[in-house]
Motif scaffolding. Structure first.
Motif, short mmCIF file in Angstrom:
data_model
loop_
_atom_site.label_atom_id
_atom_site.label_comp_id
_atom_site.label_asym_id
_atom_site.label_seq_id
_atom_site.Cartn_x
_atom_site.Cartn_y
_atom_site.Cartn_z
N MET A 1 0.82 -1.18 0.00
CA MET A 1 0.00 0.00 0.00
C MET A 1 0.88 1.26 0.00
O MET A 1 0.65 2.17 -0.79
CB MET A 1 -0.91 -0.01 1.21
CG MET A 1 -1.85 1.16 1.26
SD MET A 1 -3.10 1.00 2.50
CE MET A 1 -2.39 1.95 3.79
N PHE A 2 1.89 1.30 0.88
CA PHE A 2 2.73 2.49 0.94
C PHE A 2 3.62 2.60 -0.29
O PHE A 2 3.91 3.70 -0.75
CB PHE A 2 3.56 2.48 2.22
CG PHE A 2 2.72 2.52 3.47
CD1 PHE A 2 1.97 3.63 3.76
CD2 PHE A 2 2.68 1.44 4.31
CE1 PHE A 2 1.18 3.68 4.89
CE2 PHE A 2 1.89 1.47 5.45
CZ PHE A 2 1.15 2.59 5.75
N TYR A 5 1.56 4.09 -3.04
CA TYR A 5 1.39 5.53 -2.83
C TYR A 5 2.64 6.28 -3.24
O TYR A 5 2.57 7.32 -3.91
CB TYR A 5 1.05 5.81 -1.36
CG TYR A 5 0.91 7.28 -1.07
CD1 TYR A 5 -0.26 7.95 -1.41
CD2 TYR A 5 1.95 8.01 -0.51
CE1 TYR A 5 -0.40 9.31 -1.17
CE2 TYR A 5 1.82 9.36 -0.28
CZ TYR A 5 0.64 10.00 -0.60
OH TYR A 5 0.52 11.34 -0.36
N ALA A 6 3.79 5.76 -2.86
CA ALA A 6 5.05 6.42 -3.22
C ALA A 6 5.26 6.40 -4.73
O ALA A 6 5.72 7.40 -5.32
CB ALA A 6 6.22 5.73 -2.52
N MET A 8 2.93 6.37 -7.03
CA MET A 8 2.01 7.30 -7.66
C MET A 8 2.38 8.75 -7.36
O MET A 8 2.15 9.63 -8.18
CB MET A 8 0.57 7.02 -7.23
CG MET A 8 0.03 5.75 -7.82
SD MET A 8 0.27 5.62 -9.61
CE MET A 8 1.65 4.51 -9.73
N ALA A 9 2.97 9.01 -6.20
CA ALA A 9 3.46 10.36 -5.92
C ALA A 9 4.57 10.71 -6.91
O ALA A 9 4.63 11.84 -7.42
CB ALA A 9 3.96 10.46 -4.49
N THR A 12 3.00 11.39 -10.26
CA THR A 12 2.37 12.71 -10.26
C THR A 12 3.41 13.80 -10.46
O THR A 12 3.20 14.74 -11.23
CB THR A 12 1.60 12.94 -8.95
OG1 THR A 12 0.65 11.89 -8.78
CG2 THR A 12 0.87 14.26 -8.95
N THR A 31 -2.55 14.78 -11.44
CA THR A 31 -3.24 14.09 -10.34
C THR A 31 -4.31 13.15 -10.88
O THR A 31 -4.43 12.00 -10.44
CB THR A 31 -3.85 15.11 -9.37
OG1 THR A 31 -2.82 15.98 -8.91
CG2 THR A 31 -4.51 14.42 -8.20
N SER A 34 -2.70 10.17 -12.56
CA SER A 34 -2.07 9.28 -11.58
C SER A 34 -3.08 8.37 -10.91
O SER A 34 -2.77 7.23 -10.57
CB SER A 34 -1.31 10.08 -10.54
OG SER A 34 -0.18 10.66 -11.12
N TYR A 38 -2.66 4.43 -10.90
CA TYR A 38 -2.73 3.69 -9.64
C TYR A 38 -3.77 2.58 -9.71
O TYR A 38 -3.53 1.46 -9.26
CB TYR A 38 -3.04 4.64 -8.49
CG TYR A 38 -3.00 3.98 -7.14
CD1 TYR A 38 -1.81 3.50 -6.63
CD2 TYR A 38 -4.15 3.84 -6.37
CE1 TYR A 38 -1.76 2.90 -5.38
CE2 TYR A 38 -4.11 3.24 -5.14
CZ TYR A 38 -2.92 2.77 -4.64
OH TYR A 38 -2.87 2.16 -3.42
N THR A 58 5.96 -2.56 -8.74
CA THR A 58 5.59 -1.31 -8.08
C THR A 58 6.83 -0.48 -7.76
O THR A 58 6.86 0.74 -7.98
CB THR A 58 4.79 -1.58 -6.80
OG1 THR A 58 3.64 -2.35 -7.13
CG2 THR A 58 4.36 -0.30 -6.13
#
Length: 73
Positions: A1-2, A5-6, A8-9, A12, A31, A34, A38, A58
């Motif tokens: 999960m983290f 997120y990283a 996709m950041a 972005t 955004t 992304s 994701y 990932t």
């Protein structure tokens, strides 16, 4: 999960730097795009043959996007 997120950041940040247009438009579109990336990555993660492969892909997406964002800066 983290990790997702990283990744996709990083995507972005990369998209915000390479998309054409004004800064606000680039930020909004990066955004939105992304979220789509994701969602595709989450679907692919459930279809992956192993958790290791899903984690490595990932990680690879995050590293490539992060390096691209740093290069585009």
């Amino acid at each position: 999960m983290f990790g997702g997120y990283a990744a996709m950041a990083a995507c972005t940040m990369l998209l915000a730097r390479v998309l054409p247009g004004e800064a606000l438009d680039r930020t909004l579109w990066s955004t939105i795009l992304s979220f789509g990336i994701y969602a595709a990555l989450v679907v692919w993660t459930f279809a992956a043959r192993s958790a290791l492969r899903a984690g490595l892909v990932t990680l690879a997406v995050g590293v490539v996007a992060g390096l691209g964002a740093a290069w585009a800066a």
